[in-house]
Structures are given as structure tokens and as C-alpha cells.
Design a protein around this motif. Structure first.
Motif, mmCIF file in Angstrom:
data_model
loop_
_atom_site.group_PDB
_atom_site.id
_atom_site.type_symbol
_atom_site.label_atom_id
_atom_site.label_comp_id
_atom_site.label_asym_id
_atom_site.label_seq_id
_atom_site.Cartn_x
_atom_site.Cartn_y
_atom_site.Cartn_z
ATOM 1 N N LYS A 37 0.872 -1.171 0.000
ATOM 2 C CA LYS A 37 0.000 0.000 0.000
ATOM 3 C C LYS A 37 0.908 1.219 0.000
ATOM 4 N N ALA A 38 0.807 2.014 -1.059
ATOM 5 C CA ALA A 38 1.622 3.221 -1.179
ATOM 6 C C ALA A 38 0.830 4.405 -0.641
ATOM 7 N N LEU A 51 -2.661 8.970 12.696
ATOM 8 C CA LEU A 51 -3.545 7.864 12.342
ATOM 9 C C LEU A 51 -2.796 6.850 11.489
ATOM 10 N N LEU A 52 -1.950 7.328 10.606
ATOM 11 C CA LEU A 52 -1.137 6.454 9.766
ATOM 12 C C LEU A 52 -0.174 5.624 10.610
ATOM 13 N N LEU A 62 -0.775 -7.532 14.584
ATOM 14 C CA LEU A 62 -1.806 -8.539 14.337
ATOM 15 C C LEU A 62 -1.221 -9.740 13.599
ATOM 16 N N GLN A 63 -1.144 -10.849 14.288
ATOM 17 C CA GLN A 63 -0.632 -12.089 13.705
ATOM 18 C C GLN A 63 -1.680 -13.178 13.892
ATOM 19 N N HIS A 64 -2.433 -13.463 12.835
ATOM 20 C CA HIS A 64 -3.511 -14.439 12.935
ATOM 21 C C HIS A 64 -3.776 -15.025 11.550
ATOM 22 N N PRO A 65 -4.103 -16.322 11.444
ATOM 23 C CA PRO A 65 -4.328 -16.944 10.127
ATOM 24 C C PRO A 65 -5.491 -16.358 9.338
ATOM 25 N N ASN A 66 -6.394 -15.626 9.999
ATOM 26 C CA ASN A 66 -7.532 -15.036 9.292
ATOM 27 C C ASN A 66 -7.436 -13.514 9.185
ATOM 28 N N ILE A 67 -6.223 -13.004 9.340
ATOM 29 C CA ILE A 67 -5.952 -11.573 9.165
ATOM 30 C C ILE A 67 -4.793 -11.428 8.192
ATOM 31 N N VAL A 68 -4.933 -10.514 7.235
ATOM 32 C CA VAL A 68 -3.870 -10.283 6.251
ATOM 33 C C VAL A 68 -2.564 -9.986 6.975
ATOM 34 N N GLN A 69 -1.518 -10.732 6.613
ATOM 35 C CA GLN A 69 -0.249 -10.625 7.333
ATOM 36 C C GLN A 69 0.577 -9.431 6.867
ATOM 37 N N TYR A 70 1.127 -8.741 7.834
ATOM 38 C CA TYR A 70 2.016 -7.600 7.598
ATOM 39 C C TYR A 70 3.452 -8.107 7.556
ATOM 40 N N PHE A 71 4.256 -7.611 6.585
ATOM 41 C CA PHE A 71 5.638 -8.057 6.467
ATOM 42 C C PHE A 71 6.669 -6.957 6.706
ATOM 43 N N ASP A 72 6.426 -5.791 6.178
ATOM 44 C CA ASP A 72 7.473 -4.773 6.243
ATOM 45 C C ASP A 72 6.875 -3.384 5.971
ATOM 46 N N ARG A 73 7.634 -2.363 6.288
ATOM 47 C CA ARG A 73 7.277 -0.998 5.898
ATOM 48 C C ARG A 73 8.522 -0.319 5.361
ATOM 49 N N ILE A 74 8.337 0.492 4.328
ATOM 50 C CA ILE A 74 9.446 1.191 3.684
ATOM 51 C C ILE A 74 9.094 2.672 3.612
ATOM 52 N N ILE A 75 9.959 3.504 4.140
ATOM 53 C CA ILE A 75 9.749 4.950 4.068
ATOM 54 C C ILE A 75 10.641 5.516 2.970
ATOM 55 N N HIS A 76 10.001 6.109 1.956
ATOM 56 C CA HIS A 76 10.726 6.714 0.842
ATOM 57 C C HIS A 76 10.646 8.231 1.001
ATOM 58 N N LYS A 77 11.668 8.809 1.639
ATOM 59 C CA LYS A 77 11.623 10.221 2.017
ATOM 60 C C LYS A 77 11.608 11.146 0.803
ATOM 61 N N GLU A 78 12.261 10.732 -0.286
ATOM 62 C CA GLU A 78 12.332 11.593 -1.472
ATOM 63 C C GLU A 78 10.946 11.912 -2.030
ATOM 64 N N THR A 79 10.035 10.949 -1.946
ATOM 65 C CA THR A 79 8.682 11.158 -2.479
ATOM 66 C C THR A 79 7.642 11.267 -1.363
ATOM 67 N N THR A 81 6.580 9.057 0.721
ATOM 68 C CA THR A 81 5.663 7.930 0.568
ATOM 69 C C THR A 81 6.041 6.811 1.523
ATOM 70 N N LEU A 82 5.025 6.245 2.159
ATOM 71 C CA LEU A 82 5.216 5.073 3.001
ATOM 72 C C LEU A 82 4.649 3.865 2.277
ATOM 73 N N TYR A 83 5.437 2.803 2.168
ATOM 74 C CA TYR A 83 4.996 1.559 1.541
ATOM 75 C C TYR A 83 4.819 0.501 2.625
ATOM 76 N N ILE A 84 3.615 -0.018 2.752
ATOM 77 C CA ILE A 84 3.338 -1.086 3.705
ATOM 78 C C ILE A 84 3.245 -2.389 2.920
ATOM 79 N N VAL A 85 4.138 -3.323 3.201
ATOM 80 C CA VAL A 85 4.210 -4.582 2.462
ATOM 81 C C VAL A 85 3.404 -5.645 3.200
#
Length: 241
Positions: A37-38, A51-52, A62-79, A81-85
Motif C-alpha cells: 500500500k503506497a 492515524l497512519l 496482528l498475527q492471525h491466520p484469518n488476518i492479512v499478514q504484515y511483512f514490512d514498511r518502507i519509508i521513501h523520504k524523497e517522495t 511515501t510510506l509503503y506497507i508490504v
């Protein structure tokens, strides 16, 4: 959380969620598929930035088999933009499935609907009661926010409108979410609590059975009245107690 934008290859746009656009991406090092998610934060107010931050913290906890799993976040300061993987769900979302059934004039299997109900209840149980002294409300349960993995298992996602509430302030007052699935108390501008998430789940299950929401209207005003009265427009029967 040490990833970089260059670590991923963007394949295509999936859709828009709260705050940002979702893309299907491939990690170059192992070829695995993910969704990111950009979110552009440059023009955000301090309130929205907070809020972000809450959303990212929520996803990571949140770690649960019925919840979309979160892996990483990337902060791109030049633009700015926060990328949530996040986990890529091959089965897409329930809204896509409902639309497919409408086009083919077919209905979903009853066993599948029962499985969705059971697994959604498990996901909400994790949100509502897992963390001591904290209540996590999803606040925007709808077909487009419920995903399926390759085996057809439910993955509740898009917590962009969720709130983390301490027990001494266990209600949220802000009117957010999708009108079709809003509970009467939220429509009236009242308090949002765990039961409001359950109401939205009930609306979702109804739609899986009938391929349309339980409450509809030509405009927000008429829709709100029908929800407040708890009357199904098709049969004009009361659904709320």
C-alpha cells in the motif's frame, strides 16, 4: 524493517484503500508476491500522520491466520511515501466474488458462507479481545476488505480506518466507513464499539447469501432511515431487535 523500494518489482495496481493505492509486487530476491500500500504522507495533517502511524503499528501487531499478514514498511523520504508490504491473497476479495456470481446468475455455496462467518468471527475475536486492556475496532468491514487465500480461507484486511482504544475510552465517535454496512448507532452519530463491527459482519453475510446488501436506498438519507429502522426494503420486515 530494512527493506527498500528497489527490492521490489511493481506488477500492477490492485485498487485503492484507505489513504493509498494498493499494488501487486514481486520481491526480486526470492520471487515471492506481495501487496504494498503506497501512502503519500507529504500533504497530511499531523492528525492524519498519527492515524497512519497507528495503522502501521496495528498491522505489525496482528498475527492471525484469518488476518492479512504484515511483512514490512518502507519509508521513501524523497517522495514522502510510506509503503506497507503485506500478504498477497490469490483468491482476491469477496466483492469480486459477489460480482462474479451476479454476472453468472449463480449463488455461493452455503458451506462456503458458513466458513466465511466462522473465520471472520475468529479474526474479530483476535481484534476485539486478544490484547489486554486494548480494543481494536476494524470499523470498515465490507466485501472489498475481506480477502481469500489460495485455499479459500478468509483474510480480514485494510485496517486503515481502525482505532486502538484503551478500556477507559472504549468507544469511538467518528463517523467513518461504508454506509451500506454501518450500524444504526453509527448512522445516528452515536458511539462505535465491538457490536458495530458485528453488525457490519451480519450485513456482509447477508450479502453473501443474497448477493446484495440488506439495506439500500436511492440516497444516503433514505439508506440511513432504513438502517435506523432495521427494515429490509425488499420485504419491509424488521431485522433489528
Amino acid at each position: 524493517m530494512s527493506g527498500h523500494v528497489e527490492d521490489y518489482e511493481v506488477l500492477n495496481v490492485i485498487g485503492t484503500g484507505s489513504f493509498g493505492t494498493c499494488y501487486k509486487v514481486r520481491k526480486k530476491s526470492n520471487g515471492r508476491l506481495y501487496v504494498w500500500k503506497a501512502i503519500g504522507y507529504g500533504g497530511m495533517s499531523e492528525e492524519k500522520k498519527q492515524l497512519l502511524v497507528s495503522e502501521v503499528n496495528l498491522l505489525s501487531g496482528l498475527q492471525h491466520p484469518n488476518i492479512v499478514q504484515y511483512f514490512d514498511r518502507i519509508i521513501h523520504k524523497e517522495t514522502a511515501t510510506l509503503y506497507i508490504v503485506m500478504e498477497w491473497c490469490k483468491g482476491r476479495d469477496l466483492a469480486t466474488l459477489i460480482n462474479k456470481c451476479k454476472k453468472s446468475s449463480s449463488f455461493l455455496d452455503e458451506g462456503f458462507i458458513w466458513r466465511v462467518l466462522y473465520q471472520m468471527c475468529r479474526a474479530l475475536q483476535e481484534c476485539h479481545w486478544k490484547v489486554p486492556n486494548v480494543t481494536i475496532l476494524h470499523r470498515d468491514i465490507k466485501p472489498a476488505n475481506v480477502f481469500l487465500d489460495e485455499a479459500g480461507n478468509v483474510k480480514l484486511g485494510d485496517f486503515g480506518l481502525a482505532r486502538i482504544l484503551d478500556n477507559d475510552a472504549s468507544f469511538a465517535h467518528t463517523l467513518v466507513g461504508t454506509p451500506y454496512y454501518m450500524s444504526p448507532e453509527v448512522i445516528k452519530g452515536g458511539k462505535y464499539n465491538k457490536k458495530s463491527d458485528i453488525w457490519s459482519l451480519g450485513c456482509l453475510i447477508y450479502e453473501l447469501c443474497s448477493l446484495s446488501p440488506p439495506f439500500t436506498g436511492p440516497n444516503i438519507k433514505h439508506l440511513s432511515v432504513r438502517i435506523e429502522e432495521g427494515k429490509n426494503h425488499r420485504q419491509n420486515v424488521t431485522l433489528a431487535g
